[in-house]
Structure formats: C-alpha cells, structure tokens
Enzyme design. Structure first.
Site, PDB file in Angstrom:
ATOM      1  CG  HIS A  25     -84.519   8.436 -11.571  1.00 45.36           C
ATOM      2  ND1 HIS A  25     -83.860   9.587 -11.927  1.00 45.36           N
ATOM      3  CD2 HIS A  25     -83.750   7.843 -10.628  1.00 45.36           C
ATOM      4  CE1 HIS A  25     -82.743   9.685 -11.230  1.00 45.36           C
ATOM      5  NE2 HIS A  25     -82.651   8.634 -10.434  1.00 45.36           N
ATOM      6  CE1 TYR A  54     -82.884   6.207 -13.782  1.00 48.20           C
ATOM      7  CE2 TYR A  54     -83.295   4.924 -15.779  1.00 48.20           C
ATOM      8  CZ  TYR A  54     -83.291   6.131 -15.114  1.00 48.20           C
ATOM      9  OH  TYR A  54     -83.671   7.276 -15.774  1.00 48.20           O
ATOM     10  CG  HIS A 130     -83.877  12.981 -10.877  1.00 51.52           C
ATOM     11  ND1 HIS A 130     -83.731  12.749 -12.212  1.00 51.52           N
ATOM     12  CD2 HIS A 130     -82.794  13.709 -10.503  1.00 51.52           C
ATOM     13  CE1 HIS A 130     -82.609  13.320 -12.625  1.00 51.52           C
ATOM     14  NE2 HIS A 130     -82.025  13.901 -11.610  1.00 51.52           N
ATOM     15  CE  LYS A 150     -85.071  23.300 -14.626  1.00 52.12           C
ATOM     16  NZ  LYS A 150     -85.531  24.678 -14.492  1.00 52.12           N
ATOM     17  CB  CYS A 152     -87.356  13.216 -13.360  1.00 54.27           C
ATOM     18  SG  CYS A 152     -86.899  11.518 -12.984  1.00 54.27           S
TER      19      CYS A 152
HETATM   20 ZN   LIG Z   1     -84.544  11.179 -13.066  1.00 50.34          ZN
END
Ligand SMILES: [Zn+2]
Length: 166
Positions: A25, A54, A130, A150, A152
């Site tokens: 990410h 995370y 991601h 989006k 990412c």
């Molecule tokens: Zn992400």
C-alpha cells in the site's frame, strides 16, 4: 493543530490462519510528509480501528517500522484481511494529491529486503499492490484513508518485482 490525541487502547490481536497475500500500500501522502506508524495509528483509530491496520510501514527515509504483529489479522484491504500481510509506503501522491510513484530509493531498498524475508517465511503468498485487488470503494466507512485512492500503491508492484527478483 490542537486536535486531541487519540490513545490506543491495548488492542488484542487475532492471529491469521493463513497468509496467501502480501499487499503493498501507500499512505497517499505527499513527499513532504514524513509520516510513520505513529501518524497512521492516529488516522486509523479515528476511522474506528483498534490501531494501525498495516503490519509494516516504510518511512520516506527507508526506515522500517512495525505496525501490527506480523502474525495478526490486519485491517488494510477489504475482504482479504484474514489471509494477508499489509505493508505501507509513506508517500504516493503529488502536490495535488494525484497518485504518483514518488517513493525514495531507500524505501524501495527496504521494501526489497522486507519482501525477501516475507517471501522466505511465506513462500506460498502472492505479492501484489492494493489496486490489484480492486477493492469495493462503497464500503462500510471503515476503510483506511488510502483506500479512497484506487491507484494505491501508485506503482505497479508486479512490474517492479519483475525487475527485483526475490
Ligand atoms: Zn491501500
């Protein structure tokens, strides 16, 4: 800012049963933002999580920080938290908040070392970005800030991996 600082209430973590995915990410912050686990923890608590979603965060200077215990279920990608590890790189948008691959060489170097280790520990796990999981944006409101983007993590993880064989 005089914003009150949220205090993490010692979260209890549930361990994953399997690790099928390693998801990269970005924090969707500008290059000038020197952020790390502490900052992201605050954001995620404000979003209703117990703590940072995370497992790892890589700061702009390449420093690796630990978020959730590696064995714990994370909170970083809808529908895949129970079988994935989440890594977040600080950065990923330009001055206008447009997705941009602006990560530092130090960050990519740390990412490579981390992925080497994780790949050895979880050889069956697929490493991807991601955006490769096409998250449903219209969720329950409990998604992390970067999930609104989006793009990412703002770069093609598969392509990068191809040039940095693990
Ligand atoms: Zn992400």
């Amino acid at each position: 800012m005089n914003q009150a600082t949220a205090t993490p209430s010692t979260p209890t973590f549930k361990d994953r049963d399997s690790t099928d995915l390693i998801v990269v990410h970005c924090s969707a912050t500008k290059t000038s933002a020197d952020i790390g686990v502490r900052d992201i923890t605050q954001w995620h608590i404000q979003r209703g999580f117990d703590t940072v979603g995370y497992h790892y965060v890589i700061r702009r200077n390449g420093e690796l920080e630990t978020g959730r215990p590696e064995s714990a279920i994370g909170a970083h990608v809808r529908g895949h938290n129970s079988n994935s590890i989440g890594i977040c790189l600080a950065g990923g948008v330009d001055a206008n908040n447009t997705p941009e691959n602006n990560f530092t060489p130090a960050q990519f170097a740390t990412l490579k070392v981390l992925l080497d280790k994780l790949n050895a520990r979880y050889p069956q796990a697929k490493i991807l970005g991601h955006r490769d999981l096409s998250p449903d944006k219209n969720g329950d409101g409990k998604i992390t800030p970067n999930e609104f983007i989006k793009a990412c993590p703002s770069f093609d993880v598969g392509q990068w991996l191809a040039g940095h064989a693990l």
